[in-house]
Design an enzyme around this catalytic site. Sequence first.
Site, mmCIF file in Angstrom:
data_model
loop_
_atom_site.group_PDB
_atom_site.id
_atom_site.type_symbol
_atom_site.label_atom_id
_atom_site.label_comp_id
_atom_site.label_asym_id
_atom_site.label_seq_id
_atom_site.Cartn_x
_atom_site.Cartn_y
_atom_site.Cartn_z
ATOM 1 N NE ARG A 90 -50.478 -16.091 -25.211
ATOM 2 C CZ ARG A 90 -50.123 -16.311 -26.597
ATOM 3 N NH1 ARG A 90 -50.750 -17.028 -27.506
ATOM 4 N NH2 ARG A 90 -49.048 -15.689 -26.747
ATOM 5 N NE ARG A 91 -51.430 -8.285 -24.213
ATOM 6 C CZ ARG A 91 -50.447 -7.424 -24.031
ATOM 7 N NH1 ARG A 91 -50.852 -5.984 -24.027
ATOM 8 N NH2 ARG A 91 -49.162 -7.783 -24.469
ATOM 9 N N GLY A 92 -58.074 -11.543 -24.026
ATOM 10 C CA GLY A 92 -59.392 -11.331 -23.576
ATOM 11 C C GLY A 92 -59.898 -10.366 -24.705
ATOM 12 C CG LEU A 94 -62.157 -13.337 -30.445
ATOM 13 C CD1 LEU A 94 -62.556 -12.769 -31.310
ATOM 14 C CD2 LEU A 94 -61.516 -14.846 -30.778
ATOM 15 C CB SER A 118 -59.554 -17.211 -40.787
ATOM 16 O OG SER A 118 -59.468 -17.035 -39.399
ATOM 17 C CE1 TYR A 123 -65.319 -15.331 -34.230
ATOM 18 C CE2 TYR A 123 -64.087 -16.905 -35.967
ATOM 19 C CZ TYR A 123 -64.211 -15.722 -35.384
ATOM 20 O OH TYR A 123 -63.561 -14.734 -35.754
ATOM 21 C CG PHE A 409 -70.356 -12.508 -44.953
ATOM 22 C CD1 PHE A 409 -69.867 -11.913 -43.683
ATOM 23 C CD2 PHE A 409 -70.877 -13.564 -45.245
ATOM 24 C CE1 PHE A 409 -70.228 -12.958 -42.656
ATOM 25 C CE2 PHE A 409 -71.165 -14.607 -44.326
ATOM 26 C CZ PHE A 409 -71.145 -14.324 -42.974
#
Length: 409
Positions: A90-92, A94, A118, A123, A409
Amino acid sequence: MTTDVRVLRQTEWDAWYDNLVRAFGGAPEPSDERALEKALTEYDRSIGVWDGDQVVGTAGAFTFRITVPGGASVPAAGITMVSVAATHRRRGLLRSMMRRQLDDIRGWGEPLAVLTASEPAIYGRFGYGIATDQLNAEIDTSRVRLSVPPGTDDVRLRYAAPADVLDACEAVYARLVPGRPGMLARQPGWERLQVLDSEDHRRGASPLQCVVAERGDEVVGYVRFRVKSEYGHSGHEGVVLMEDLEGLDLAARAALWRFLFDLDLTSTLRTRGRPVDEDWQHLVSDIRRCNLRLKDTLHVRLVDVGAALEARTYQTPVDVVLEVEDAFCPWNEGRWRLSGDPKGASCVRTEDPADLALSVRELGAAYLGGTSLASLGAAGRVRELRQGALVEASLGFSSAVAPWLPHGF
């Protein structure tokens, strides 16, 4: 907190990969798999997030080519090894890695980004749509029979050490790649992924076995599998674990499936990750006892809408103006006129009135022909602005062969 997002250095790989392993539960990878992952890493396409000298985020992008409807092999960045340390949620982080990756991919001139997730909910907010599914089955071979077509008995089967026939099997795979959307043209080194065989990979089953199908002097198919011995009150109830099966024609495939069905001391055949339209489903006597299950696999993101839509062909003629929403990659936003047919396509900017309105996520889901634009429209995710445009586009985007990702992959 001050973090640094930058390209991975070779000397940092172990710490970078250890963060990934920890994010996925911390169980150590088999040594052969870890070594292969390191050998396949493309350092100039891999990034990490550092908090001081600690790795707290990872992401990579393999150089792939993927088959699209029409048979073209299109450059695609294979997004992989994405993780964020649990201490830095939750800190940006990603979002910052996704931002960096998509900017880089655009700079590399690659029109597509693809990944397996996963958790499928992650996404979509970055513009990825679920474009392919895979079929898993658990077949009761003690009760299900397989009908084989003429010519099956002309195929000769023989056991071979998986490593000894790897080149021949890869040649079969390569011939099949252009025929199915979603298949990846394997780069050098990736063939080794198919024959990993440590104790961890076996999970209590036999070492990896391989049978090749031949006609004359030509290898026309292969199957890789393991056998897990199990016993019940009535005796042997072994399980065949199919890893991979490919054949150049129906007779070769049927011969390999029949072989798996008939293995002594077994009563169950488990398959995973198969095409949803695979032909064996029409050869079995009782599809209910095959216990079919679907799972999402490949998520597709159009990085360059115009180039991506021009790269594929269309099942029926289309001429539609798409109003595309893409807040994360605003260079894609706006109206695009897509004109295409089975011979080719063009997709250019236009000021003409829109026929359909949708986000880049829906375009990604429909791109390989496995998800219907009409079904997305029924769910309210595509808006029809000109009557008839949704059916026209949906038919055009469809594929006669279901898209399929052959391996992760």
